[in-house]
Design an enzyme around this catalytic site. Structure first.
Site, PDB file in Angstrom:
ATOM      1  N   GLY A  88       0.731  -1.257   0.000  1.00  0.00           N
ATOM      2  CA  GLY A  88       0.000   0.000   0.000  1.00  0.00           C
ATOM      3  C   GLY A  88       0.758   1.303   0.000  1.00  0.00           C
ATOM      4  O   GLY A  88       0.138   2.368  -0.093  1.00  0.00           O
ATOM      5  N   PRO A 140       4.522  -5.004  -0.898  1.00  0.00           N
ATOM      6  CA  PRO A 140       4.511  -3.866  -1.811  1.00  0.00           C
ATOM      7  C   PRO A 140       4.332  -4.294  -3.270  1.00  0.00           C
ATOM      8  O   PRO A 140       4.976  -5.235  -3.730  1.00  0.00           O
ATOM      9  CB  PRO A 140       5.904  -3.248  -1.610  1.00  0.00           C
ATOM     10  CG  PRO A 140       6.767  -4.400  -1.188  1.00  0.00           C
ATOM     11  CD  PRO A 140       5.873  -5.300  -0.379  1.00  0.00           C
ATOM     12  N   GLY A 141       3.448  -3.615  -3.954  1.00  0.00           N
ATOM     13  CA  GLY A 141       3.273  -3.838  -5.392  1.00  0.00           C
ATOM     14  C   GLY A 141       3.586  -2.554  -6.119  1.00  0.00           C
ATOM     15  O   GLY A 141       4.637  -2.385  -6.740  1.00  0.00           O
ATOM     16  N   ARG A 142       2.656  -1.612  -5.986  1.00  0.00           N
ATOM     17  CA  ARG A 142       2.795  -0.315  -6.661  1.00  0.00           C
ATOM     18  C   ARG A 142       4.146   0.347  -6.406  1.00  0.00           C
ATOM     19  O   ARG A 142       4.800   0.826  -7.326  1.00  0.00           O
ATOM     20  CB  ARG A 142       1.670   0.603  -6.160  1.00  0.00           C
ATOM     21  CG  ARG A 142       1.541   1.906  -6.915  1.00  0.00           C
ATOM     22  CD  ARG A 142       0.570   2.841  -6.186  1.00  0.00           C
ATOM     23  NE  ARG A 142      -0.652   2.164  -5.805  1.00  0.00           N
ATOM     24  CZ  ARG A 142      -1.759   2.124  -6.532  1.00  0.00           C
ATOM     25  NH1 ARG A 142      -1.808   2.764  -7.679  1.00  0.00           N
ATOM     26  NH2 ARG A 142      -2.824   1.467  -6.112  1.00  0.00           N
ATOM     27  N   ARG A 188      -6.907   2.794 -15.620  1.00  0.00           N
ATOM     28  CA  ARG A 188      -7.013   3.403 -14.292  1.00  0.00           C
ATOM     29  C   ARG A 188      -7.729   4.750 -14.300  1.00  0.00           C
ATOM     30  O   ARG A 188      -8.405   5.093 -13.352  1.00  0.00           O
ATOM     31  CB  ARG A 188      -5.627   3.534 -13.634  1.00  0.00           C
ATOM     32  CG  ARG A 188      -5.036   2.176 -13.248  1.00  0.00           C
ATOM     33  CD  ARG A 188      -3.750   2.302 -12.430  1.00  0.00           C
ATOM     34  NE  ARG A 188      -3.990   2.845 -11.121  1.00  0.00           N
ATOM     35  CZ  ARG A 188      -3.679   4.077 -10.731  1.00  0.00           C
ATOM     36  NH1 ARG A 188      -3.085   4.907 -11.575  1.00  0.00           N
ATOM     37  NH2 ARG A 188      -3.948   4.482  -9.519  1.00  0.00           N
ATOM     38  N   TYR A 214     -10.806   4.970 -11.895  1.00  0.00           N
ATOM     39  CA  TYR A 214     -10.649   5.759 -10.662  1.00  0.00           C
ATOM     40  C   TYR A 214     -10.419   7.243 -10.898  1.00  0.00           C
ATOM     41  O   TYR A 214     -10.165   7.961  -9.946  1.00  0.00           O
ATOM     42  CB  TYR A 214      -9.419   5.271  -9.858  1.00  0.00           C
ATOM     43  CG  TYR A 214      -9.196   3.807  -9.708  1.00  0.00           C
ATOM     44  CD1 TYR A 214     -10.075   3.023  -8.967  1.00  0.00           C
ATOM     45  CD2 TYR A 214      -8.071   3.193 -10.261  1.00  0.00           C
ATOM     46  CE1 TYR A 214      -9.836   1.669  -8.787  1.00  0.00           C
ATOM     47  CE2 TYR A 214      -7.820   1.840 -10.083  1.00  0.00           C
ATOM     48  CZ  TYR A 214      -8.714   1.083  -9.348  1.00  0.00           C
ATOM     49  OH  TYR A 214      -8.477  -0.250  -9.168  1.00  0.00           O
ATOM     50  N   CYS A 271     -14.053   3.161 -28.732  1.00  0.00           N
ATOM     51  CA  CYS A 271     -15.389   3.715 -28.904  1.00  0.00           C
ATOM     52  C   CYS A 271     -16.050   3.754 -27.536  1.00  0.00           C
ATOM     53  O   CYS A 271     -16.918   2.931 -27.214  1.00  0.00           O
ATOM     54  CB  CYS A 271     -16.203   2.850 -29.849  1.00  0.00           C
ATOM     55  SG  CYS A 271     -15.356   2.571 -31.389  1.00  0.00           S
ATOM     56  N   GLU A 272     -15.609   4.695 -26.707  1.00  0.00           N
ATOM     57  CA  GLU A 272     -16.025   4.738 -25.307  1.00  0.00           C
ATOM     58  C   GLU A 272     -15.671   6.133 -24.811  1.00  0.00           C
ATOM     59  O   GLU A 272     -14.488   6.487 -24.813  1.00  0.00           O
ATOM     60  CB  GLU A 272     -15.221   3.652 -24.556  1.00  0.00           C
ATOM     61  CG  GLU A 272     -15.552   3.456 -23.113  1.00  0.00           C
ATOM     62  CD  GLU A 272     -16.912   2.818 -22.913  1.00  0.00           C
ATOM     63  OE1 GLU A 272     -17.274   1.885 -23.666  1.00  0.00           O
ATOM     64  OE2 GLU A 272     -17.615   3.276 -22.005  1.00  0.00           O
ATOM     65  N   TYR A 314      -0.471  -1.768 -12.312  1.00  0.00           N
ATOM     66  CA  TYR A 314      -1.906  -1.803 -12.638  1.00  0.00           C
ATOM     67  C   TYR A 314      -2.203  -1.218 -14.019  1.00  0.00           C
ATOM     68  O   TYR A 314      -3.245  -0.615 -14.235  1.00  0.00           O
ATOM     69  CB  TYR A 314      -2.727  -1.098 -11.545  1.00  0.00           C
ATOM     70  CG  TYR A 314      -2.428  -1.666 -10.169  1.00  0.00           C
ATOM     71  CD1 TYR A 314      -2.829  -2.961  -9.838  1.00  0.00           C
ATOM     72  CD2 TYR A 314      -1.692  -0.957  -9.229  1.00  0.00           C
ATOM     73  CE1 TYR A 314      -2.532  -3.512  -8.603  1.00  0.00           C
ATOM     74  CE2 TYR A 314      -1.384  -1.499  -7.986  1.00  0.00           C
ATOM     75  CZ  TYR A 314      -1.798  -2.776  -7.688  1.00  0.00           C
ATOM     76  OH  TYR A 314      -1.495  -3.324  -6.465  1.00  0.00           O
TER      77      TYR A 314
HETATM   78  C1  PLP Z   1      -3.289  -4.870  -3.791  1.00  0.00           C
HETATM   79  C2  PLP Z   1      -2.687  -5.591  -2.673  1.00  0.00           C
HETATM   80  C3  PLP Z   1      -1.330  -5.420  -2.368  1.00  0.00           C
HETATM   81  C4  PLP Z   1      -0.455  -4.453  -3.105  1.00  0.00           C
HETATM   82  O1  PLP Z   1      -0.850  -3.149  -2.883  1.00  0.00           O
HETATM   83  P1  PLP Z   1       0.028  -1.941  -3.474  1.00  0.00           P
HETATM   84  O2  PLP Z   1      -0.804  -0.743  -3.199  1.00  0.00           O
HETATM   85  O3  PLP Z   1       0.200  -2.199  -4.922  1.00  0.00           O
HETATM   86  O4  PLP Z   1       1.324  -1.944  -2.738  1.00  0.00           O
HETATM   87  C5  PLP Z   1      -0.795  -6.169  -1.361  1.00  0.00           C
HETATM   88  N1  PLP Z   1      -1.542  -7.046  -0.652  1.00  0.00           N
HETATM   89  C6  PLP Z   1      -2.848  -7.239  -0.912  1.00  0.00           C
HETATM   90  C7  PLP Z   1      -3.594  -8.210  -0.122  1.00  0.00           C
HETATM   91  C8  PLP Z   1      -3.465  -6.519  -1.919  1.00  0.00           C
HETATM   92  O5  PLP Z   1      -4.767  -6.698  -2.164  1.00  0.00           O
END
Ligand code: PLP
Length: 431
Positions: free
Chosen positions: A248, A291-293, A330, A334, A361-362, A390
Site C-alpha cells: 500500500g 509492496p506492489g505499486r 485506471r 478511478y 469507442c467509449e 496496474y
Molecule cells: C493490492 C494488494 C497489495 C499491493 O498493494 P500496493 O498498493 O500495490 O502496494 C498487497 N496485498 C494485498 C492483499 C493486496 O490486495
C-alpha cells in the site's frame, strides 16, 4: 522531472534510464510499455535492507504480483531477495514458469475455488493466506487428500479507513476481503484454524489499502493486530509468529504527490510494533509486507503515438493516442491522475492545455484531462509516466486492440520482455 531516471537529450527527446524514448518507439512500435529494471531493483533493495535492519530476522517483502505480473519480473524480484504474493492460479503459473521458487509464494484470493486450492497445494506454495472459514475447511480437506501439511496465515480486517480512494480501500469492517476482528468472527476463525489437522497457523494478514503516504495508518493497524494477538494468546494460548501487514505505500503520479520515505516509514512502524508488543507482553513477530505499486509503478512509462490535435471549438482540445483504456484503464476506473509529456519535444514549454483521449469507442477512454504538454503534431510520441503498476496487469482487448509490448531497460540496454499481441493472438482461443 518527476523522477531522477528521466532526462531530456540534445535532440529534445525524453530519455528514460538514459535511453531515447523516440528511438525506442521507432524500434518497438507504440503503444509501448517501458520498465526501468534498475529502478525496480533499487526499490526492492530499499525494502529488503530496511526490513532486515528494523524488523526481526526472517522479515521479508513479498512482491505483490497483481501490480505487474509477467515472467520477466520474477527473476528480478527473486534475485533481490523478495518473496512474492500471488492472487490466482494464473499468477502462480506465471511465477513458476519464470523459475520463481514455489516455497516463496504466498497464495491470496478472496474466493479460491476447489480447483484453485488443489492447484496451490500441488504447486507447493509456501503459504496460503486463508480468506475465510469456507476456504479454511476446503483447504484442510484437500491438504488431507494430497497428504500435505500446509502453512497458513489468516486474513483479518482491522476496520480502518486509511483515507484513500474508496475503490482501493480494503481494510474496513464491511469488506469482502478477510474476516473482521471487530465482530468477534476473526477470533472464531483462529480457533477453527488451530483445530485443522492438516494446516499450521503461523499468524495473521491484514491489508489496509493503497496509495498510503505515511506510517500512521500502518501503526493504527499494528495496534489492532497486537490487541488481537494478545487476546488470542490469553483466550486460546495461541502465539502469532508472523504479522503480514500488507502493501500500500504510495507513489508520485503528479508533482503534488508527496515522496514516500519507505525506509523511514519502516523504521517508524518497527518502533511502534516493538513498543506495542512489549506492552502487550507478546513476542515481536516476523513482519511481512506486500509492496506492489511502490516497487514497479514509477519504473514504468507508456509511449503512444499521437494522431494529432482534435479541437472542439469553444470547448477543448483533444490529443488522441493509439492506446488508452485498453492498456491503462485506471483513469476510466478511478479518475487517477497522470503526468503526461510530449516525448518528441520534451525541451519545449508545456503550455498547451488538452485532454488525452484513447482510441476506443467509449467516451470514458481518457488518460488525463485538462493537462499541459508541449503542443504536439501528428506522429509525436506522447509519454505517460508512472504506469508500471496496474496498467499491463489490467490491460484488455476491448475493441480488439492488441496488448502492447513491454520492454525492460537494464544498465543502458533495452530488451523485449513481452511481445506485442498479434491479430492471430486475438482469435487464438476462438474455435
Ligand atoms: C493490492 C494488494 C497489495 C499491493 O498493494 P500496493 O498498493 O500495490 O502496494 C498487497 N496485498 C494485498 C492483499 C493486496 O490486495
Amino acid at each position: 522531472m518527476l523522477y531522477d531516471n528521466l532526462s531530456v537529450n540534445d535532440r529534445g527527446h525524453l530519455e528514460v534510464a538514459g535511453l531515447d524514448t523516440v528511438d525506442l518507439a521507432a524500434e518497438y512500435g507504440t503503444p509501448l510499455y517501458l520498465l526501468d529494471e534498475d529502478r525496480v531493483r533499487a526499490h526492492c533493495r530499499t525494502y529488503v535492507e530496511a526490513m532486515r535492519k528494523y524488523f526481526p530476522e526472517g522479515s521479508v517483502p513479498l512482491y505483490a504480483g497483481k501490480a505487474l505480473c509477467f515472467k520477466g519480473i520474477y527473476p528480478v524480484v527473486d534475485s533481490e531477495g523478495l518473496s512474492a504474493d500471488v492472487v490466482s492460479p494464473g499468477e502462480i503459473y506465471t511465477a513458476l514458469a519464470a523459475g520463481f521458487p514455489a516455497g516463496k509464494l504466498y497464495f491470496h484470493g478472496t474466493n479460491k475455488t476447489d480447483e484453485d486450492i488443489a492447484y496451490g497445494l500441488r504447486s507447493r506454495v509456501g503459504f496460503f493466506i486463508v480468506d475465510n472459514p469456507n476456504e479454511l475447511r476446503a483447504l484442510n480437506a484437500e491438504a488431507g487428500r494430497q497428504g500435505v501439511h500446509q502453512k497458513i496465515l489468516l486474513r483479518v480486517t482491522v476496520g480502518l479507513d486509511p483515507h484513500t480512494l474508496e475503490a482501493i480501500n480494503t481494510g474496513r469492517v464491511d469488506s469482502q476481503f478477510g474476516v473482521p476482528i471487530e465482530t468477534g468472527q476473526a477470533a472464531r476463525f483462529v480457533e477453527e484454524a488451530m483445530a485443522q489437522e492438516n494446516l499450521e497457523l503461523f499468524g495473521f494478514h491484514s491489508h489496509i489499502g493503497s496509495q498510503i503516504f505515511e506510517s500512521d495508518s500502518f501503526c493504527d493497524q499494528a495496534d489492532i493486530l497486537i490487541r488481537f494477538a494478545k487476546e488470542m494468546k490469553e483466550k486460546l494460548d495461541y502465539t502469532a509468529r508472523i504479522f503480514n501487514i500488507g502493501g500500500g505505500f504510495g507513489v508520485r503520479y503528479v508533482e503534488s504527490d508527496p515522496e514516500v520515505d519507505i525506509a523511514g516509514n519502516i523504521r517508524e512502524i518497527s518502533d511502534h510494533l516493538r513498543k506495542g508488543c512489549a506492552q502487550a507482553g507478546i513476542p515481536m513477530p516476523v513482519i511481512l509486507m506486500e509492496p506492489g505499486r511502490s516497487i514497479v509503478a514509477d519504473a514504468g512509462v507508456t509511449l503512444y503515438t499521437t494522431g494529432g490535435i482534435k479541437t472542439v471549438e469553444g470547448y477543448r482540445d483533444y490529443v488522441t493516442v493509439d492506446g488508452g483504456m485498453t492498456d491503462n484503464p485506471r483513469y476510466a476506473l478511478y479518475k487517477s491522475a497522470y503526468t503526461v509529456l510530449n516525448a518528441s519535444h520534451a525541451d519545449q514549454a508545456a503550455d498547451f492545455t488538452c485532454t488525452i483521449a484513447g482510441r476506443c469507442c467509449e467516451s470514458g477512454d481518457r488518460i488525463a484531462e485538462e493537462i499541459q504538454i508541449a503542443k504536439p503534431r501528428r506522429g509525436d510520441i506522447i509519454a505517460v509516466l508512472t504506469t508500471g503498476a496496474y496498467n499491463y496487469a489490467m490491460s484488455m482487448n476491448y475493441n480488439r486492440v492488441p496488448r502492447p509490448a513491454l520492454v525492460m531497460l537494464h544498465e543502458g540496454t533495452a530488451r523485449l520482455a513481452v511481445r506485442r499481441q498479434t491479430f492471430e493472438d486475438l482469435v487464438a482461443c476462438e474455435l
